[in-house]
Scaffold this active site. Structure first.
Site, PDB file in Angstrom:
ATOM      1  N   CYS A 151     -40.828 -41.638   8.483  1.00  0.00           N
ATOM      2  CA  CYS A 151     -41.286 -41.428   9.851  1.00  0.00           C
ATOM      3  C   CYS A 151     -40.769 -42.545  10.760  1.00  0.00           C
ATOM      4  O   CYS A 151     -40.764 -43.715  10.362  1.00  0.00           O
ATOM      5  CB  CYS A 151     -42.816 -41.408   9.870  1.00  0.00           C
ATOM      6  SG  CYS A 151     -43.534 -41.060  11.475  1.00  0.00           S
ATOM      7  N   HIS A 159     -45.457 -32.050   9.647  1.00  0.00           N
ATOM      8  CA  HIS A 159     -45.437 -33.505   9.881  1.00  0.00           C
ATOM      9  C   HIS A 159     -45.550 -33.801  11.375  1.00  0.00           C
ATOM     10  O   HIS A 159     -46.344 -34.647  11.793  1.00  0.00           O
ATOM     11  CB  HIS A 159     -44.134 -34.077   9.297  1.00  0.00           C
ATOM     12  CG  HIS A 159     -43.949 -35.541   9.519  1.00  0.00           C
ATOM     13  ND1 HIS A 159     -44.018 -36.457   8.498  1.00  0.00           N
ATOM     14  CD2 HIS A 159     -43.673 -36.262  10.649  1.00  0.00           C
ATOM     15  CE1 HIS A 159     -43.799 -37.674   8.981  1.00  0.00           C
ATOM     16  NE2 HIS A 159     -43.583 -37.574  10.285  1.00  0.00           N
ATOM     17  N   GLU A 160     -44.760 -33.105  12.189  1.00  0.00           N
ATOM     18  CA  GLU A 160     -44.785 -33.342  13.638  1.00  0.00           C
ATOM     19  C   GLU A 160     -46.093 -32.873  14.254  1.00  0.00           C
ATOM     20  O   GLU A 160     -46.631 -33.529  15.152  1.00  0.00           O
ATOM     21  CB  GLU A 160     -43.580 -32.689  14.314  1.00  0.00           C
ATOM     22  CG  GLU A 160     -42.236 -33.234  13.863  1.00  0.00           C
ATOM     23  CD  GLU A 160     -42.115 -34.754  13.932  1.00  0.00           C
ATOM     24  OE1 GLU A 160     -42.701 -35.384  14.841  1.00  0.00           O
ATOM     25  OE2 GLU A 160     -41.421 -35.328  13.065  1.00  0.00           O
ATOM     26  N   HIS A 215     -48.681 -35.457  14.047  1.00  0.00           N
ATOM     27  CA  HIS A 215     -48.586 -36.477  15.096  1.00  0.00           C
ATOM     28  C   HIS A 215     -49.395 -36.068  16.325  1.00  0.00           C
ATOM     29  O   HIS A 215     -50.002 -36.917  16.986  1.00  0.00           O
ATOM     30  CB  HIS A 215     -47.132 -36.706  15.521  1.00  0.00           C
ATOM     31  CG  HIS A 215     -46.387 -37.651  14.652  1.00  0.00           C
ATOM     32  ND1 HIS A 215     -46.783 -38.946  14.440  1.00  0.00           N
ATOM     33  CD2 HIS A 215     -45.259 -37.474  13.919  1.00  0.00           C
ATOM     34  CE1 HIS A 215     -45.928 -39.541  13.623  1.00  0.00           C
ATOM     35  NE2 HIS A 215     -44.994 -38.669  13.288  1.00  0.00           N
TER      36      HIS A 215
END
Length: 182
Positions: free
Chosen positions: A81, A123-124, A127
């Site tokens: 990341c 994953h994004e 965030h």
């Protein structure tokens, strides 16, 4: 950045937002050779990220993204990341997801993502919810990238331990995407 631990703000009136093309350009600039970048990583609280599944793919923007369904099949995979530079860890995620998001023109898109593209999307999206990959990682797998690339002290021993922990670990596979993870 403190925004990395906060839930990002939904984007209202997508098609009429003059600031979104500028955010898209900033995300593209920050993406570089990586596979994904989210607005909070650039200090903007907006439910927006940019991703691509392969290094030579054109990145695409996801505005107000969500996961509608997740496959029952879970797959462990290595992640890195931009917000946790130099580290990698094995994270278990659904192998496929049905997603929904908006494009810059406000058009809604629904599609199924599989494999690495599904991993990057998840994953994004994390965030945007104030979650880092290290929060979901197997803590025993967190390692500095130098070990995976064979540059760390006792790299062979560390890699042997990682193979036992995450059998899918392959040095060659990681070398291709080192520093370019989702």
């Amino acid at each position: 950045h403190p925004l990395l631990r906060r839930v990002a703000t939904p984007v209202r009136g997508v098609a009429a937002r003059a600031d979104l093309p500028r955010l898209d350009a900033a995300l593209r600039s920050a993406l570089g050779e990586h596979y994904g970048v989210a607005a909070p990583q650039l200090g903007t609280s907006a439910r927006v990220f940019l991703l691509r599944a392969h290094a030579d793919d054109e990145p695409w923007i996801a505005i107000n993204p969500s996961i509608q369904r997740r496959s029952r099949e879970m797959v462990a995979g290595w992640e890195t990341c931009l917000s946790v530079p130099g580290y990698a860890a094995s994270v278990e995620r659904p192998a496929a997801v049905d997603v929904r998001y908006e494009r810059l023109d406000g058009t809604a898109v629904e599609r199924r993502l599989r494999g690495f593209e599904a991993r990057v999307f998840q994953h994004e999206l994390d965030h945007l919810d104030g979650i880092l990959f290290t929060d979901k990682a197997d803590p025993r797998s967190l390692v500095h990238e130098s070990y995976l690339l064979g540059d760390g002290p006792d790299s062979e021993a560390v890699c042997a331990s990682l193979r036992q922990l995450a059998p899918e670990y392959e040095e060659e596979e990681y070398e291709e995407s080192a520093g370019e993870g989702p």
